[in-house]
Design an enzyme around this catalytic site. Structure first.
Site, short mmCIF file in Angstrom:
data_model
loop_
_atom_site.label_atom_id
_atom_site.label_comp_id
_atom_site.label_asym_id
_atom_site.label_seq_id
_atom_site.Cartn_x
_atom_site.Cartn_y
_atom_site.Cartn_z
N GLU A 38 -53.14 -17.77 -114.06
CA GLU A 38 -52.28 -16.68 -114.51
C GLU A 38 -52.60 -16.32 -115.95
O GLU A 38 -52.62 -17.18 -116.83
CB GLU A 38 -50.81 -17.10 -114.39
CG GLU A 38 -50.38 -17.40 -112.97
CD GLU A 38 -49.15 -18.28 -112.89
OE1 GLU A 38 -48.73 -18.58 -111.76
OE2 GLU A 38 -48.60 -18.65 -113.95
N GLU A 69 -48.85 -20.64 -108.08
CA GLU A 69 -49.63 -21.83 -108.39
C GLU A 69 -50.16 -22.54 -107.15
O GLU A 69 -51.35 -22.94 -107.13
CB GLU A 69 -48.81 -22.79 -109.26
CG GLU A 69 -48.66 -22.37 -110.71
CD GLU A 69 -47.54 -21.36 -110.93
OE1 GLU A 69 -47.34 -20.92 -112.07
OE2 GLU A 69 -46.86 -21.02 -109.93
N PHE A 92 -48.21 -24.29 -117.59
CA PHE A 92 -47.40 -25.38 -118.14
C PHE A 92 -47.50 -26.58 -117.19
O PHE A 92 -47.45 -26.42 -115.97
CB PHE A 92 -45.93 -24.96 -118.28
CG PHE A 92 -45.70 -24.00 -119.41
CD1 PHE A 92 -45.41 -24.47 -120.69
CD2 PHE A 92 -45.77 -22.64 -119.19
CE1 PHE A 92 -45.20 -23.58 -121.73
CE2 PHE A 92 -45.56 -21.74 -120.22
CZ PHE A 92 -45.28 -22.21 -121.51
N ASP A 94 -45.39 -28.65 -116.41
CA ASP A 94 -44.19 -28.77 -115.58
C ASP A 94 -44.43 -28.19 -114.18
O ASP A 94 -43.78 -28.59 -113.21
CB ASP A 94 -43.03 -28.03 -116.22
CG ASP A 94 -42.85 -28.40 -117.69
OD1 ASP A 94 -41.86 -29.05 -118.01
OD2 ASP A 94 -43.72 -28.03 -118.49
N PHE A 95 -45.39 -27.25 -114.08
CA PHE A 95 -45.64 -26.59 -112.79
C PHE A 95 -46.49 -27.46 -111.85
O PHE A 95 -46.82 -27.02 -110.74
CB PHE A 95 -46.30 -25.24 -113.00
CG PHE A 95 -45.51 -24.31 -113.89
CD1 PHE A 95 -44.16 -24.52 -114.14
CD2 PHE A 95 -46.12 -23.22 -114.50
CE1 PHE A 95 -43.43 -23.66 -114.97
CE2 PHE A 95 -45.41 -22.37 -115.32
CZ PHE A 95 -44.07 -22.59 -115.56
N HIS A 138 -40.27 -26.36 -119.39
CA HIS A 138 -41.58 -26.03 -119.95
C HIS A 138 -42.00 -26.98 -121.06
O HIS A 138 -42.81 -26.63 -121.91
CB HIS A 138 -41.57 -24.59 -120.50
CG HIS A 138 -41.36 -23.53 -119.48
ND1 HIS A 138 -40.13 -23.29 -118.92
CD2 HIS A 138 -42.22 -22.66 -118.91
CE1 HIS A 138 -40.24 -22.28 -118.06
NE2 HIS A 138 -41.49 -21.89 -118.03
#
Length: 335
Positions: A38, A69, A92, A94-95, A138
């Site tokens: 992205e 993702e 990030f 976190d993803f 994040h």
């Protein structure tokens, strides 16, 4: 790919510039290397790490993807299986929660389940680290997750020099590599050789030599450890600071030998304290250097709470120079 030991010409680069330079050099060297994710093309990612690459290599090799993702990570796995060497950008860390099937059940397992017929030479680069005021979704450091999975290699550079050399090694590796970059380090400057070099995985780096206590630190915590080491020097304690650079493969020998020499050890990591990287490394040291230790291996990690949005509270959740200094002083009997 041995680490170059005779570099003489260096210049100052930021952490972000070192990553971008490594990617550009590898894309020029090997036409199979591509980037997808992205906002990786015109925007150059939210942190501007990839700025300029699309102008040189075009949209066929620097590919902006939809906001999915799982989808584009799956595309990356398939592309790697069929001959490309993709670098998949996850904005990030976190993803990682969204792509665990693609990474843990697919990329990490394909070589094994195919009896060596297939391989997945893919790099998944993502971020870690708090104190950016980005709140709980994040700001996490989740590098312990992939470190737990057989078939994945996990990289955590702490300097521009390490970032470039390790990224080049990651791209050339035939295995899936998870490459974590602390988002708060992108402006950190350091010397980077002009000559070609790579850094092998599984080789720790002694950032500071010492005799009284071993401090093992990862990613941005290396800078925290070095700051604490200066404070300790002021009260007569000589701290050795070691950066594993990769949590898998892990250079257990260097960690153990340092702990044997100093007789005291502590581990610092920005991941959550419970069931994390500090626990694994502390266990390695405790088992390997048991009869040489003068006390228990101490650990400093992130608090077991969601990362707060409030700046003072967020700062309190991650290890600090002062917290490391106090723990090391106590461990050395100078409290």
């Amino acid at each position: 790919m041995p680490e170059t030991a005779t570099q003489t010409k260096t210049r100052e680069l930021t952490f972000a510039e070192a990553i971008r330079e490594a990617l550009a050099e590898e894309m020029r060297r090997d036409s199979r290397v591509c980037i997808l994710g992205e906002d990786v093309a015109e925007a150059g990612t939210p942190f501007k790490v990839l700025s300029g690459l699309v102008e040189e290599f075009g949209k066929e090799r620097v590919v902006d993807t939809p906001i999915s993702e799982p989808g584009f990570t799956g595309v990356g796995v398939g592309a790697a299986m069929t001959g490309l060497r993709p670098v998949v950008d996850i904005m990030f860390g976190d993803f990682l929660t969204l792509i665990m099937d693609q990474i843990v059940n697919q990329a990490a397992k394909i070589h094994y389940m195919s009896g060596g017929t297939w391989k997945v030479p893919m790099v998944l680069r993502t971020t870690m680290g708090a104190t950016r005021r980005s709140a709980a979704q994040h700001s996490q450091s989740l590098h312990a997750w992939p470190s737990h999975v057989p078939g994945l290699k996990v990289v955590l550079p702490s300097t521009p020099y390490d970032a470039k050399g390790l990224m080049k090694t990651a791209i050339r590796d035939d295995n899936p590599v998870i490459f974590f970059e602390d988002k708060m380090m992108y402006r950190l400057k350091g010397p980077v050789p002009t000559e070609e070099y790579t850094i092998p995985f599984g080789v720790a780096d002694i950032k500071r030599v010492g005799t009284d206590i071993t401090i093992v630190a990862t990613s941005s915590m290396v800078q925290v450890a070095l700051g604490a080491a200066k404070l300790l020097e002021g009260i007569g304690i000589s701290a050795e600071v070691i950066d594993p650079r990769t949590t898998w493969p892990l250079d257990e020998r260097t960690l153990i030998e340092s702990a044997k020499k100093t007789s005291r050890a502590m581990v610092i990591d920005e991941g959550y304290y419970r069931y994390g990287v500090t626990a694994e490394i502390a266990s390695v040291i405790a088992e390997g250097a048991f009869y040489n230790l003068d006390g228990p291996v101490k650990r400093v990690g992130a608090m077991h709470v969601p990362v707060p949005f409030s700046p003072p509270l967020e700062d309190a959740t991650v290890p600090s120079e002062q917290a490391v200094f106090e723990m090391a002083r106590e461990l050395c009997g100078k409290s």
